[in-house]
Write a protein that holds these residues in place. Structure first.
Motif, PDB file in Angstrom:
ATOM      1  N   CYS A  42      45.036  42.771  46.046  1.00  0.00           N
ATOM      2  CA  CYS A  42      44.204  43.963  46.230  1.00  0.00           C
ATOM      3  C   CYS A  42      44.779  45.176  45.493  1.00  0.00           C
ATOM      4  O   CYS A  42      44.030  45.946  44.882  1.00  0.00           O
ATOM      5  CB  CYS A  42      44.050  44.269  47.715  1.00  0.00           C
ATOM      6  SG  CYS A  42      42.957  43.122  48.552  1.00  0.00           S
ATOM      7  N   THR A  45      44.160  44.637  41.760  1.00  0.00           N
ATOM      8  CA  THR A  45      42.752  44.850  41.448  1.00  0.00           C
ATOM      9  C   THR A  45      42.429  46.333  41.390  1.00  0.00           C
ATOM     10  O   THR A  45      41.722  46.798  40.490  1.00  0.00           O
ATOM     11  CB  THR A  45      41.862  44.156  42.490  1.00  0.00           C
ATOM     12  OG1 THR A  45      42.172  42.761  42.497  1.00  0.00           O
ATOM     13  CG2 THR A  45      40.401  44.355  42.191  1.00  0.00           C
ATOM     14  N   VAL A  49      41.016  48.091  37.947  1.00  0.00           N
ATOM     15  CA  VAL A  49      39.718  48.761  37.930  1.00  0.00           C
ATOM     16  C   VAL A  49      39.892  50.234  37.571  1.00  0.00           C
ATOM     17  O   VAL A  49      39.126  50.796  36.782  1.00  0.00           O
ATOM     18  CB  VAL A  49      38.996  48.593  39.287  1.00  0.00           C
ATOM     19  CG1 VAL A  49      37.777  49.479  39.389  1.00  0.00           C
ATOM     20  CG2 VAL A  49      38.601  47.138  39.465  1.00  0.00           C
ATOM     21  N   LEU A  66      36.221  44.333  37.039  1.00  0.00           N
ATOM     22  CA  LEU A  66      36.244  43.710  38.351  1.00  0.00           C
ATOM     23  C   LEU A  66      35.788  42.257  38.273  1.00  0.00           C
ATOM     24  O   LEU A  66      36.360  41.370  38.911  1.00  0.00           O
ATOM     25  CB  LEU A  66      35.377  44.487  39.335  1.00  0.00           C
ATOM     26  CG  LEU A  66      35.370  44.003  40.774  1.00  0.00           C
ATOM     27  CD1 LEU A  66      36.775  44.035  41.350  1.00  0.00           C
ATOM     28  CD2 LEU A  66      34.441  44.841  41.603  1.00  0.00           C
ATOM     29  N   VAL A  69      38.619  40.166  36.988  1.00  0.00           N
ATOM     30  CA  VAL A  69      39.642  39.966  38.019  1.00  0.00           C
ATOM     31  C   VAL A  69      39.211  38.857  38.964  1.00  0.00           C
ATOM     32  O   VAL A  69      40.013  37.974  39.327  1.00  0.00           O
ATOM     33  CB  VAL A  69      39.910  41.274  38.790  1.00  0.00           C
ATOM     34  CG1 VAL A  69      40.748  41.030  40.019  1.00  0.00           C
ATOM     35  CG2 VAL A  69      40.583  42.293  37.894  1.00  0.00           C
ATOM     36  N   VAL A  70      37.942  38.875  39.368  1.00  0.00           N
ATOM     37  CA  VAL A  70      37.432  37.828  40.258  1.00  0.00           C
ATOM     38  C   VAL A  70      37.524  36.467  39.566  1.00  0.00           C
ATOM     39  O   VAL A  70      37.906  35.474  40.189  1.00  0.00           O
ATOM     40  CB  VAL A  70      35.980  38.148  40.680  1.00  0.00           C
ATOM     41  CG1 VAL A  70      35.337  36.966  41.363  1.00  0.00           C
ATOM     42  CG2 VAL A  70      35.958  39.372  41.573  1.00  0.00           C
TER      43      VAL A  70
END
Length: 73
Positions: A42, A45, A49, A66, A69-70
């Motif tokens: 987290c 991320t 972002v 994002l 990252v996913v």
């Protein structure tokens, strides 16, 4: 994204707290990724972002960062 401003640390604390909540749930269910892993994901991320939105400027699309990252996770 200036670490000397409180806005950066508030965002980092919120990301860390969200990761901790997810991590506790996963650890209670016996999953291999626990609190520490979820918190780091987290926080990373949040940083990616934020960097993506700062580098691309107002015309950029931070949701693309994002999405990547996913995909990586």
């Amino acid at each position: 994204m200036d670490p000397s401003q409180s806005e950066f640390w508030v965002a980092a604390a919120v990301a860390g707290l969200c990761g901790a909540v997810i991590g506790v749930e996963r650890q209670l269910r016996g999953k291999p990724a626990g609190i520490r892993t979820s918190m780091l994901i987290c926080l990373g991320t949040m940083l990616f972002v934020r960097l993506g939105s700062e580098v691309s400027g107002p015309s950029g699309d931070s949701t693309r960062v994002l999405g990547q990252v996913v995909t990586g996770v």
